[in-house]
Design an enzyme around this catalytic site. Structure first.
Site, mmCIF file in Angstrom:
data_model
loop_
_atom_site.group_PDB
_atom_site.id
_atom_site.type_symbol
_atom_site.label_atom_id
_atom_site.label_comp_id
_atom_site.label_asym_id
_atom_site.label_seq_id
_atom_site.Cartn_x
_atom_site.Cartn_y
_atom_site.Cartn_z
ATOM 1 N N CYS A 104 8.000 -0.188 -1.732
ATOM 2 C CA CYS A 104 7.235 -0.078 -0.491
ATOM 3 C C CYS A 104 7.522 1.321 0.065
ATOM 4 C CB CYS A 104 7.551 -1.207 0.487
ATOM 5 S SG CYS A 104 9.273 -1.348 1.007
ATOM 6 N N ARG A 109 36.270 -9.139 -12.702
ATOM 7 C CA ARG A 109 36.299 -9.029 -11.234
ATOM 8 C C ARG A 109 34.887 -8.844 -10.672
ATOM 9 N NH1 ARG A 109 37.663 -3.914 -12.818
ATOM 10 N NH2 ARG A 109 36.794 -2.165 -11.663
ATOM 11 N N HIS A 110 34.044 -8.160 -11.425
ATOM 12 C CA HIS A 110 32.665 -8.000 -10.942
ATOM 13 C C HIS A 110 31.912 -9.326 -11.025
ATOM 14 C CE1 HIS A 110 33.150 -3.838 -10.252
ATOM 15 N NE2 HIS A 110 33.286 -3.496 -11.530
ATOM 16 N N HIS A 145 0.829 -1.219 0.000
ATOM 17 C CA HIS A 145 0.000 0.000 0.000
ATOM 18 C C HIS A 145 0.858 1.261 0.000
ATOM 19 C CE1 HIS A 145 0.871 -1.299 4.078
ATOM 20 N NE2 HIS A 145 0.719 -0.043 4.496
ATOM 21 N N GLY A 177 11.857 -3.262 3.352
ATOM 22 C CA GLY A 177 11.194 -4.567 3.465
ATOM 23 C C GLY A 177 11.232 -5.326 2.151
ATOM 24 N N MET A 178 10.933 -4.642 1.071
ATOM 25 C CA MET A 178 10.953 -5.293 -0.248
ATOM 26 C C MET A 178 12.364 -5.792 -0.593
ATOM 27 S SD MET A 178 8.089 -5.672 -1.825
ATOM 28 C CE MET A 178 6.511 -4.974 -2.357
ATOM 29 N N HIS A 217 28.178 -2.977 -11.834
ATOM 30 C CA HIS A 217 29.043 -3.759 -10.943
ATOM 31 C C HIS A 217 28.377 -5.034 -10.414
ATOM 32 C CE1 HIS A 217 31.810 -0.144 -9.687
ATOM 33 N NE2 HIS A 217 31.591 -0.207 -10.992
ATOM 34 N N GLY A 238 11.404 0.937 0.970
ATOM 35 C CA GLY A 238 12.180 0.076 0.075
ATOM 36 C C GLY A 238 12.928 -1.006 0.837
HETATM 37 C C1 RB5 Z 1 4.328 -0.184 5.614
HETATM 38 O O1 RB5 Z 1 3.857 0.611 6.624
HETATM 39 C C2 RB5 Z 1 5.841 -0.159 5.585
HETATM 40 O O2 RB5 Z 1 6.346 -0.792 6.705
HETATM 41 C C3 RB5 Z 1 6.336 -0.813 4.310
HETATM 42 O O3 RB5 Z 1 5.838 -0.124 3.208
HETATM 43 C C4 RB5 Z 1 7.828 -0.879 4.102
HETATM 44 O O4 RB5 Z 1 8.413 0.373 4.138
HETATM 45 C C5 RB5 Z 1 8.555 -1.861 4.923
HETATM 46 O O5 RB5 Z 1 9.763 -2.003 4.879
#
Ligand code: RB5
Length: 144
Positions: free
Chosen positions: A65, A133-134, A9, A70-71, A98, A68
């Site tokens: 997200c 090397r990379h 979201h 968590g993703m 790289h 970024g």
């Molecule tokens: C959601 O609130 C938030 O935790 C998520 O989007 C993300 O940033 C997690 O790493």
């Protein structure tokens, strides 16, 4: 070129922006959701989108997200995925050159649409250096 894209979201609005841009430019986009601003769990969307890259169903993945972070954690758990969280175009360029990164991660709470657009362009248009090397370092990641 085929791209998988996913967000939670927190990244939904930026995902829709990036998706529209990619389609307009002729990329084939496979959208793994989410499809609304309703609260959801980023692993549920990031995992299949990254898996599509690992399975070579698509060329690259883009995950968004709020931060970024968590993703990034989700994508980098998948064998064969090299996901890079980028908030600037230098990182986007160098992680292709790289690290041969195959998933771009962005934080919608960190960067705006204009910067995201430049980062996506840079990431998708920059080639891996093919430098020995990379490649050796990437091979060591794959052994982990
Ligand atoms: C959601 O609130 C938030 O935790 C998520 O989007 C993300 O940033 C997690 O790493």
């Amino acid at each position: 070129m085929k791209i998988s894209i996913a967000s939670d979201h927190g990244g939904y609005k930026l995902k829709e922006f990036v998706k529209a841009k990619l389609i307009k430019e002729g990329y084939e986009v496979k959208d793994f959701g989410t499809n609304s601003l309703d609260s959801c769990d980023y692993p549920d969307f990031g995992r299949p989108a990254a898996q599509a890259v690992a399975d070579k169903e698509v060329d690259f993945g883009i995950l968004i997200c709020t931060t970024g972070l968590g993703m990034s954690m989700v994508a980098n758990k998948i064998k064969g995925i090299r996901a890079s969280l980028c908030s600037d175009t230098v990182s986007a360029s160098l992680t292709r050159q790289h690290n041969n990164a195959n998933v771009l991660v962005m934080g919608a709470g960190i960067i705006g649409e204009n910067l995201a657009e430049s980062i996506v362009d840079t990431f998708l248009k920059t080639e891996f250096s093919n430098n020995e090397r990379h490649q050796r370092r990437i091979d060591k990641i794959e052994e982990l």
